[in-house]
Design a protein around this motif. Structure first.
Motif, PDB file in Angstrom:
ATOM      1  N   CYS A 173      -4.803  47.061 -22.198  1.00  0.00           N
ATOM      2  CA  CYS A 173      -4.685  46.486 -23.541  1.00  0.00           C
ATOM      3  C   CYS A 173      -4.050  45.098 -23.477  1.00  0.00           C
ATOM      4  CB  CYS A 173      -3.867  47.413 -24.434  1.00  0.00           C
ATOM      5  SG  CYS A 173      -3.694  46.847 -26.130  1.00  0.00           S
ATOM      6  N   LEU A 174      -3.002  44.949 -22.667  1.00  0.00           N
ATOM      7  CA  LEU A 174      -2.359  43.640 -22.507  1.00  0.00           C
ATOM      8  C   LEU A 174      -3.326  42.622 -21.914  1.00  0.00           C
ATOM      9  CD1 LEU A 174       1.232  44.460 -21.168  1.00  0.00           C
ATOM     10  CD2 LEU A 174       0.668  43.262 -23.288  1.00  0.00           C
ATOM     11  N   CYS A 175      -4.081  43.036 -20.916  1.00  0.00           N
ATOM     12  CA  CYS A 175      -5.027  42.117 -20.269  1.00  0.00           C
ATOM     13  C   CYS A 175      -6.105  41.666 -21.251  1.00  0.00           C
ATOM     14  CB  CYS A 175      -5.670  42.794 -19.059  1.00  0.00           C
ATOM     15  SG  CYS A 175      -4.538  43.061 -17.676  1.00  0.00           S
ATOM     16  N   ILE A 176      -6.612  42.594 -22.047  1.00  0.00           N
ATOM     17  CA  ILE A 176      -7.655  42.250 -23.026  1.00  0.00           C
ATOM     18  C   ILE A 176      -7.099  41.323 -24.100  1.00  0.00           C
ATOM     19  CG2 ILE A 176      -9.158  43.194 -24.819  1.00  0.00           C
ATOM     20  CD1 ILE A 176      -9.524  45.656 -23.043  1.00  0.00           C
ATOM     21  N   ARG A 177      -5.864  41.606 -24.550  1.00  0.00           N
ATOM     22  CA  ARG A 177      -5.243  40.736 -25.557  1.00  0.00           C
ATOM     23  C   ARG A 177      -5.009  39.337 -24.992  1.00  0.00           C
ATOM     24  NH1 ARG A 177      -2.715  42.742 -29.994  1.00  0.00           N
ATOM     25  NH2 ARG A 177      -0.835  41.467 -29.769  1.00  0.00           N
ATOM     26  N   SER A 178      -4.666  39.257 -23.718  1.00  0.00           N
ATOM     27  CA  SER A 178      -4.424  37.951 -23.107  1.00  0.00           C
ATOM     28  C   SER A 178      -5.716  37.178 -22.889  1.00  0.00           C
ATOM     29  CB  SER A 178      -3.699  38.118 -21.775  1.00  0.00           C
ATOM     30  OG  SER A 178      -4.550  38.667 -20.789  1.00  0.00           O
ATOM     31  N   ALA A 179      -6.851  37.865 -22.910  1.00  0.00           N
ATOM     32  CA  ALA A 179      -8.129  37.211 -22.640  1.00  0.00           C
ATOM     33  C   ALA A 179      -8.523  36.203 -23.717  1.00  0.00           C
ATOM     34  CB  ALA A 179      -9.228  38.261 -22.491  1.00  0.00           C
ATOM     35  N   LYS A 180      -7.890  36.293 -24.868  1.00  0.00           N
ATOM     36  CA  LYS A 180      -8.242  35.405 -25.978  1.00  0.00           C
ATOM     37  C   LYS A 180      -7.219  34.296 -26.192  1.00  0.00           C
ATOM     38  CE  LYS A 180     -10.566  39.305 -28.237  1.00  0.00           C
ATOM     39  NZ  LYS A 180     -10.656  40.144 -29.435  1.00  0.00           N
ATOM     40  N   ILE A 181      -6.312  34.130 -25.227  1.00  0.00           N
ATOM     41  CA  ILE A 181      -5.275  33.107 -25.317  1.00  0.00           C
ATOM     42  C   ILE A 181      -5.867  31.726 -25.025  1.00  0.00           C
ATOM     43  CG2 ILE A 181      -3.156  32.277 -24.201  1.00  0.00           C
ATOM     44  CD1 ILE A 181      -2.417  35.213 -23.771  1.00  0.00           C
ATOM     45  N   PRO A 182      -5.476  30.692 -25.773  1.00  0.00           N
ATOM     46  CA  PRO A 182      -6.044  29.354 -25.549  1.00  0.00           C
ATOM     47  C   PRO A 182      -5.785  28.793 -24.156  1.00  0.00           C
ATOM     48  CG  PRO A 182      -4.953  29.470 -27.685  1.00  0.00           C
ATOM     49  CD  PRO A 182      -4.616  30.738 -26.973  1.00  0.00           C
ATOM     50  N   SER A 183      -4.607  29.020 -23.593  1.00  0.00           N
ATOM     51  CA  SER A 183      -4.264  28.440 -22.292  1.00  0.00           C
ATOM     52  C   SER A 183      -5.075  29.101 -21.185  1.00  0.00           C
ATOM     53  CB  SER A 183      -2.773  28.615 -22.011  1.00  0.00           C
ATOM     54  OG  SER A 183      -2.478  28.253 -20.685  1.00  0.00           O
ATOM     55  N   VAL A 184      -5.873  28.312 -20.489  1.00  0.00           N
ATOM     56  CA  VAL A 184      -6.700  28.852 -19.408  1.00  0.00           C
ATOM     57  C   VAL A 184      -5.830  29.325 -18.241  1.00  0.00           C
ATOM     58  CG1 VAL A 184      -7.037  26.607 -18.296  1.00  0.00           C
ATOM     59  CG2 VAL A 184      -8.722  28.421 -17.970  1.00  0.00           C
ATOM     60  N   VAL A 185      -4.686  28.666 -18.020  1.00  0.00           N
ATOM     61  CA  VAL A 185      -3.783  29.083 -16.946  1.00  0.00           C
ATOM     62  C   VAL A 185      -3.230  30.470 -17.230  1.00  0.00           C
ATOM     63  CG1 VAL A 185      -1.614  28.566 -15.777  1.00  0.00           C
ATOM     64  CG2 VAL A 185      -3.189  26.714 -16.367  1.00  0.00           C
ATOM     65  N   VAL A 186      -2.782  30.688 -18.460  1.00  0.00           N
ATOM     66  CA  VAL A 186      -2.222  31.979 -18.826  1.00  0.00           C
ATOM     67  C   VAL A 186      -3.294  33.060 -18.790  1.00  0.00           C
ATOM     68  CG1 VAL A 186      -1.070  33.300 -20.650  1.00  0.00           C
ATOM     69  CG2 VAL A 186      -0.404  30.930 -20.203  1.00  0.00           C
ATOM     70  N   ARG A 187      -4.498  32.725 -19.262  1.00  0.00           N
ATOM     71  CA  ARG A 187      -5.599  33.700 -19.240  1.00  0.00           C
ATOM     72  C   ARG A 187      -5.930  34.105 -17.814  1.00  0.00           C
ATOM     73  NH1 ARG A 187      -8.385  30.046 -22.506  1.00  0.00           N
ATOM     74  NH2 ARG A 187     -10.054  29.874 -20.970  1.00  0.00           N
ATOM     75  N   ALA A 188      -5.839  33.157 -16.920  1.00  0.00           N
ATOM     76  CA  ALA A 188      -6.202  33.439 -15.529  1.00  0.00           C
ATOM     77  C   ALA A 188      -5.121  34.226 -14.808  1.00  0.00           C
ATOM     78  CB  ALA A 188      -6.484  32.127 -14.798  1.00  0.00           C
ATOM     79  N   ILE A 189      -3.853  33.937 -15.114  1.00  0.00           N
ATOM     80  CA  ILE A 189      -2.764  34.522 -14.331  1.00  0.00           C
ATOM     81  C   ILE A 189      -2.292  35.857 -14.879  1.00  0.00           C
ATOM     82  CG2 ILE A 189      -0.800  33.519 -15.574  1.00  0.00           C
ATOM     83  CD1 ILE A 189      -1.225  33.686 -11.746  1.00  0.00           C
ATOM     84  N   THR A 190      -2.441  36.105 -16.188  1.00  0.00           N
ATOM     85  CA  THR A 190      -1.869  37.311 -16.796  1.00  0.00           C
ATOM     86  C   THR A 190      -2.394  38.604 -16.170  1.00  0.00           C
ATOM     87  OG1 THR A 190      -1.354  36.237 -18.900  1.00  0.00           O
ATOM     88  CG2 THR A 190      -1.639  38.624 -18.924  1.00  0.00           C
ATOM     89  N   PRO A 191      -3.722  38.833 -16.099  1.00  0.00           N
ATOM     90  CA  PRO A 191      -4.186  40.075 -15.472  1.00  0.00           C
ATOM     91  C   PRO A 191      -3.718  40.215 -14.026  1.00  0.00           C
ATOM     92  CG  PRO A 191      -5.966  39.027 -16.686  1.00  0.00           C
ATOM     93  CD  PRO A 191      -4.848  38.036 -16.609  1.00  0.00           C
ATOM     94  N   PHE A 192      -3.578  39.080 -13.339  1.00  0.00           N
ATOM     95  CA  PHE A 192      -3.137  39.141 -11.952  1.00  0.00           C
ATOM     96  C   PHE A 192      -1.698  39.626 -11.844  1.00  0.00           C
ATOM     97  CE2 PHE A 192      -0.976  37.129  -8.354  1.00  0.00           C
ATOM     98  CZ  PHE A 192      -1.715  37.646  -7.306  1.00  0.00           C
TER      99      PHE A 192
END
Length: 434
Positions: A173-192
């Protein structure tokens, strides 16, 4: 401003990395001693909460417009990566669990939970004294600490699948919610960082996952952080009840939560959250258990004191309490620096210090918010204040088990995911309403 925000996000990632290093690497591999490692873990946890406040202080912060997934290749790839890692870990556990059966002589945490679940399913009173292992033991876990494992009893599966499954659901759920974040860096690093932290946990201290259920508690706290970014009082009430009915770590933070919602004119949401959480507590604990024996609550707390004394007198080869000298918490300091007090006297002193300093922390945070509520986003402050409070509470806990400390690490990850949903535009005074 973009460069500054990126730098702050990278700082938050760095602090999460340091939390993992202090938890699983530095002390275990002899890089740092007891005091340095314990203080390092505390400071990295505390600074994480402070850094989030600093990022959003005196700035306009509003939830960003979600990015459509179909136009977001980076997020699709990274979320898929996280899910694949979770599946691969599940395959690994499918081999690991049968070769590492539960053994009450090694740890009776999960075996005692299984007994409570069997009693519940058989219509027996779950909180009867456990005598199956040759010695009397008063069950002291709250319902959400053990009741979910009734599913494992019904399905005849290893109960550790419930722990891992719950964590995977919230983490996904956290990973999916982070997928819509504007920052490409945060989107890329969060699931990792979500899956990397879990892998680091199980790779460096498999015992935490093998014999405890603390990862389930971590899932509850991650769920709480998600709920704080929703306008649903019902969802927040359910999340709070899950946390209250598993461990009482957040109980001293709840007055601050109520105070913040009250003074920011979110009173309807607050009242719904209170009613929802009280209803859950009544339905899951008071009616089925406490109403039949009100003494189980007090006997459970008494058992905690007995357990604490047992750990403070459980010595290693050096003649030191094993779980006080594992690189976390400040209990070791109270053990060594107050020789004029007996063991119980030192424990009571630490308990008083934990209560006083935890309440002082929430009071200071509440006073700060009272004066600064117009220049800090309310949801962001709720998350940050919880992290700061939890860092203090865990640092002062009487027995700093390693498995308790991993909860704080997952709280940091959840906050990192959720805070990135808010987009900063300019420095100016902002309303505090949710």
């Amino acid at each position: 401003m973009k460069n500054k925000l990126l730098s702050l996000d990278l700082l938050l990632i760095l602090l999460i990395v340091f939390e993992n290093l202090f938890l699983y690497i530095f002390f275990r591999h002899g890089t740092l001693g007891q005091g340095a490692n314990a203080i390092g873990l505390f400071l990295s946890s505390l600074l994480f909460g402070i850094a989030v406040i600093y990022k959003f202080y005196n700035a306009t912060a509003a939830e960003a417009t979600p990015l459509p997934l179909k136009k977001n290749i980076v997020s699709i790839v990274m979320v898929t990566f996280a899910i694949v890692v979770m599946i691969c870990l599940g395959v690994q556990f499918n081999t690991f669990f049968p070769t590492h059966p539960l053994d009450h002589s090694y740890s009776d945490i999960i075996p005692c939970i299984q007994i409570a679940c069997r009693r519940l399913l058989n219509g027996e009173f779950a909180y009867k004294v456990i005598t199956e292992y040759g010695y009397p033991q008063q069950p002291n876990y709250f319902p959400m600490h053990w009741m979910p494992f009734s599913i494992a009893e019904l399905l005849k599966i290893d109960p550790r699948w419930i722990t891992y499954g719950a964590w995977c659901i919230v983490a996904t759920c956290l990973c999916i919610r982070s997928a819509k974040i504007p920052s490409v860096v945060v989107r890329a690093i969060t699931p990792f960082i979500v899956v990397a932290s879990f892998y680091t946990l199980q790779d460096n201290n498999i015992g935490i996952f093998e014999i405890t259920v603390e990862v389930l508690i971590a899932a509850y706290y991650m769920f709480l952080l998600i709920s704080l970014n929703k306008q649903s009082g019902i969802l927040q009430g359910i999340a709070i009840s899950f946390c209250l009915l598993s461990r009482f770590s957040l109980v001293l933070w709840l007055p601050l939560f109520c105070f913040i919602l009250f003074i920011t004119h979110n009173r309807r949401q607050l009242y719904i959250a209170i009613i929802s959480s009280v209803t859950m507590v009544v339905l899951l604990y008071v009616i089925p258990f406490l109403s039949k024996d009100w003494g189980i609550l007090f006997r459970g707390f008494h058992y905690y004191d007995d357990g604490t004394m047992a750990e403070w007198t459980h010595l290693d080869k050096r003649g030191l309490p094993i779980h006080l000298f594992r690189g976390t918490g400040c209990a070791y300091y109270f053990y060594t620096r107050f020789p004029s007090l007996d063991i119980m006297g030192r424990i009571k002193l630490l308990q008083k210090a934990q209560l006083f300093i935890s309440l002082l922390t929430t009071a200071i945070l509440g006073a700060w918010f009272w004066y600064k509520k117009d220049i800090i986003n309310t949801r962001v402050f709720l998350m940050s204040s919880f992290k700061i409070y939890l860092a203090v509470f865990l640092f002062l806990i009487q027995v700093p088990y390693e498995y308790l400390m991993c909860v704080g690490n997952f709280v940091s990850i959840a906050i990192f995911c959720e805070q990135a949903r808010y987009q900063l535009t300019e420095k100016r005074r902002i309303p505090a309403e949710l």
